[in-house]
Design a protein around this motif. Structure first.
Motif, mmCIF file in Angstrom:
data_model
loop_
_atom_site.group_PDB
_atom_site.id
_atom_site.type_symbol
_atom_site.label_atom_id
_atom_site.label_comp_id
_atom_site.label_asym_id
_atom_site.label_seq_id
_atom_site.Cartn_x
_atom_site.Cartn_y
_atom_site.Cartn_z
ATOM 1 N N GLY A 245 0.867 -1.098 -0.037
ATOM 2 C CA GLY A 245 0.041 -0.085 -0.054
ATOM 3 C C GLY A 245 0.866 1.055 0.005
ATOM 4 N N THR A 246 0.410 2.282 -0.844
ATOM 5 C CA THR A 246 1.249 3.450 -0.749
ATOM 6 C C THR A 246 0.835 4.108 0.692
ATOM 7 O OG1 THR A 246 -0.609 4.677 -1.820
ATOM 8 C CG2 THR A 246 0.959 3.631 -3.238
ATOM 9 N N THR A 247 2.239 4.730 0.946
ATOM 10 C CA THR A 247 2.212 5.456 2.263
ATOM 11 C C THR A 247 2.283 7.012 1.899
ATOM 12 O OG1 THR A 247 4.495 5.438 2.400
ATOM 13 C CG2 THR A 247 3.324 3.882 3.588
ATOM 14 N N GLY A 248 1.691 7.899 2.661
ATOM 15 C CA GLY A 248 1.589 9.242 2.460
ATOM 16 C C GLY A 248 0.627 9.838 1.587
ATOM 17 N N GLY A 249 -0.299 9.028 1.053
ATOM 18 C CA GLY A 249 -1.268 9.319 0.033
ATOM 19 C C GLY A 249 -2.692 9.920 0.865
ATOM 20 N N LEU A 250 -3.563 10.074 -0.077
ATOM 21 C CA LEU A 250 -4.876 10.561 0.345
ATOM 22 C C LEU A 250 -5.727 9.440 0.936
ATOM 23 C CD1 LEU A 250 -5.637 13.005 -2.622
ATOM 24 C CD2 LEU A 250 -4.766 13.671 -0.303
ATOM 25 N N ALA A 251 -6.269 9.874 2.060
ATOM 26 C CA ALA A 251 -7.412 8.885 2.569
ATOM 27 C C ALA A 251 -8.657 8.733 1.403
ATOM 28 C CB ALA A 251 -8.078 9.429 3.937
ATOM 29 N N PRO A 252 -9.385 7.567 1.714
ATOM 30 C CA PRO A 252 -10.351 7.272 0.663
ATOM 31 C C PRO A 252 -11.197 8.535 0.650
ATOM 32 C CG PRO A 252 -9.929 5.187 1.976
ATOM 33 C CD PRO A 252 -9.045 6.619 2.357
ATOM 34 N N TRP A 253 -12.012 9.036 1.813
ATOM 35 C CA TRP A 253 -12.562 10.146 1.722
ATOM 36 C C TRP A 253 -12.201 11.260 1.069
ATOM 37 C CZ3 TRP A 253 -12.083 15.082 3.875
ATOM 38 C CH2 TRP A 253 -11.215 15.140 4.800
ATOM 39 N N GLN A 254 -10.831 11.447 1.095
ATOM 40 C CA GLN A 254 -10.106 12.497 0.490
ATOM 41 C C GLN A 254 -10.250 12.502 -0.916
ATOM 42 O OE1 GLN A 254 -6.401 12.471 2.707
ATOM 43 N NE2 GLN A 254 -6.920 14.417 3.790
ATOM 44 N N VAL A 255 -9.844 11.232 -1.486
ATOM 45 C CA VAL A 255 -9.854 10.994 -2.838
ATOM 46 C C VAL A 255 -11.308 11.064 -3.511
ATOM 47 C CG1 VAL A 255 -9.713 8.928 -4.373
ATOM 48 C CG2 VAL A 255 -8.065 9.121 -2.646
ATOM 49 N N LYS A 256 -12.301 10.643 -2.865
ATOM 50 C CA LYS A 256 -13.720 10.893 -3.291
ATOM 51 C C LYS A 256 -14.191 12.478 -3.234
ATOM 52 C CE LYS A 256 -18.418 9.625 -2.227
ATOM 53 N NZ LYS A 256 -19.329 8.873 -1.297
ATOM 54 N N LYS A 257 -13.892 13.101 -2.258
ATOM 55 C CA LYS A 257 -14.173 14.477 -2.312
ATOM 56 C C LYS A 257 -13.386 15.116 -3.298
ATOM 57 C CE LYS A 257 -14.960 18.169 0.869
ATOM 58 N NZ LYS A 257 -15.396 18.670 2.196
ATOM 59 N N VAL A 258 -12.052 14.986 -3.759
ATOM 60 C CA VAL A 258 -11.363 15.625 -4.604
ATOM 61 C C VAL A 258 -11.940 15.478 -5.917
ATOM 62 C CG1 VAL A 258 -9.080 15.583 -5.825
ATOM 63 C CG2 VAL A 258 -9.159 15.866 -3.333
ATOM 64 N N LYS A 259 -12.183 14.135 -6.228
ATOM 65 C CA LYS A 259 -12.794 13.816 -7.459
ATOM 66 C C LYS A 259 -14.220 14.186 -7.816
ATOM 67 C CE LYS A 259 -10.964 9.097 -8.255
ATOM 68 N NZ LYS A 259 -11.333 7.657 -8.465
ATOM 69 N N LEU A 260 -15.100 14.594 -6.758
ATOM 70 C CA LEU A 260 -16.290 15.229 -6.790
ATOM 71 C C LEU A 260 -16.242 16.653 -6.991
ATOM 72 C CD1 LEU A 260 -18.424 13.225 -4.124
ATOM 73 C CD2 LEU A 260 -18.822 13.128 -6.808
ATOM 74 N N TYR A 261 -15.230 17.197 -6.460
ATOM 75 C CA TYR A 261 -14.721 18.636 -6.738
ATOM 76 C C TYR A 261 -14.417 18.956 -8.114
ATOM 77 C CZ TYR A 261 -13.376 23.447 -5.759
ATOM 78 O OH TYR A 261 -13.236 24.742 -5.725
ATOM 79 N N ILE A 262 -13.492 18.149 -8.708
ATOM 80 C CA ILE A 262 -13.079 18.022 -9.871
ATOM 81 C C ILE A 262 -14.381 18.068 -10.925
ATOM 82 C CG2 ILE A 262 -11.537 17.441 -11.681
ATOM 83 C CD1 ILE A 262 -9.330 16.795 -9.473
ATOM 84 N N GLU A 263 -15.095 17.225 -10.518
ATOM 85 C CA GLU A 263 -16.044 16.835 -11.559
ATOM 86 C C GLU A 263 -16.909 17.885 -11.694
ATOM 87 O OE1 GLU A 263 -19.781 13.788 -11.477
ATOM 88 O OE2 GLU A 263 -17.971 12.935 -11.249
ATOM 89 N N ALA B 5 0.738 13.868 -1.697
ATOM 90 C CA ALA B 5 0.022 13.011 -1.632
ATOM 91 C C ALA B 5 -0.933 12.633 -2.712
ATOM 92 C CB ALA B 5 -0.890 13.527 -0.267
ATOM 93 N N PHE B 6 -1.446 13.518 -3.385
ATOM 94 C CA PHE B 6 -2.099 13.419 -4.770
ATOM 95 C C PHE B 6 -1.357 12.726 -5.562
ATOM 96 C CE2 PHE B 6 -4.056 14.256 -8.777
ATOM 97 C CZ PHE B 6 -5.312 14.477 -8.308
ATOM 98 N N LYS B 7 -0.083 12.865 -5.921
ATOM 99 C CA LYS B 7 0.800 12.215 -6.947
ATOM 100 C C LYS B 7 1.108 10.666 -6.257
ATOM 101 C CE LYS B 7 4.708 12.134 -9.891
ATOM 102 N NZ LYS B 7 5.864 13.018 -10.025
ATOM 103 N N ALA B 8 1.201 10.698 -4.884
ATOM 104 C CA ALA B 8 1.315 9.214 -4.474
ATOM 105 C C ALA B 8 -0.023 8.392 -4.530
ATOM 106 C CB ALA B 8 1.670 9.247 -2.897
ATOM 107 N N THR B 9 -1.230 9.093 -4.532
ATOM 108 C CA THR B 9 -2.400 8.128 -4.648
ATOM 109 C C THR B 9 -2.758 7.938 -6.203
ATOM 110 O OG1 THR B 9 -3.092 9.345 -2.614
ATOM 111 C CG2 THR B 9 -4.682 8.304 -4.173
ATOM 112 N N PHE B 10 -2.689 9.150 -6.983
ATOM 113 C CA PHE B 10 -3.155 9.016 -8.315
ATOM 114 C C PHE B 10 -1.937 8.704 -9.397
ATOM 115 C CE2 PHE B 10 -6.499 11.297 -6.373
ATOM 116 C CZ PHE B 10 -7.568 10.849 -6.906
ATOM 117 N N GLY B 11 -0.793 8.667 -9.040
ATOM 118 C CA GLY B 11 0.202 8.420 -9.706
ATOM 119 C C GLY B 11 0.709 9.591 -10.770
#
Length: 182
Positions: free
Chosen positions: A62-80, A106-112
């Motif tokens: 698992g990647t460390t230093g990434g975004l939490a699942p709730w943060q990923v969801k919130k960022v995706k919804l905001y961008i959309e 953290a975004f780069k660690a999560t999304f690549g």
């Protein structure tokens, strides 16, 4: 051979080599097995089959230093929701209550990919969807995607997909190509 490449080598009867190789290629279509080329030049009795040892391969951790699942969801919804507007990095970071620099890492660690690249790819995907579902001109689609004008859309679209928006639209607007997307 590198230190990280652990292999298991076995002595094989040359008559059995073709049957073993055929069996392995049938079992493993991606064919992770290969014949050691240096050894095949030796006597037939000394042929060896070299295969990677599965237990030595690094496990995907698992990647460390990434975004939490709730943060990923919130960022995706905001961008959309804001795809047609400017999306500054500091606004994205504020959505998940992080500093801009920590959010970026953290975004780069999560999304690549960096946040800007991700937003650009979302804009291109939105443009593709608009081109398939409407007959709107490309200049209008560009503005709907949050891009400056049609030429900006063309540059970004070509960089991401390798083709121009108008060529992409022509190709996928044909009835026989529309099924390929589903």
């Amino acid at each position: 051979m590198s230190a990280t490449a652990a292999v298991v080598a076995r002595q094989i009867n040359p008559l059995d080599m073709s049957t073993i190789y055929a069996d392995l290629t049938g079992l493993y279509p991606e064919n992770p097995f290969s014949i050691d080329a240096k050894i095949t030049e030796r006597q037939p009795a000394q042929l060896r089959l070299v295969e990677p040892v599965a237990s030595v391969r690094p496990e995907k951790q698992g990647t460390t230093g990434g975004l939490a699942p709730w943060q990923v969801k919130k960022v995706k919804l905001y961008i959309e929701a804001r795809i047609g507007h400017g999306i500054p990095l500091d606004e994205l970071a504020q959505q998940v209550r992080l500093s801009t620099s920590y959010f970026s890492a953290a975004f780069k660690a999560t999304f690549g990919v960096p946040p800007h690249s991700y937003v650009v790819s979302c804009r291109v995907e939105y443009a593709k969807q608009r081109m398939l579902t409407t007959n709107a001109p490309l200049c209008e689609i560009a503005l709907d995607c949050g891009l400056a004008d049609q030429s900006h859309l063309s540059r970004v679209f070509r960089r991401v997909t390798g083709t121009t928006p108008s060529a992409w639209r022509r190709y996928f607007s044909r009835p026989d190509r529309a099924v390929a997307l589903q």
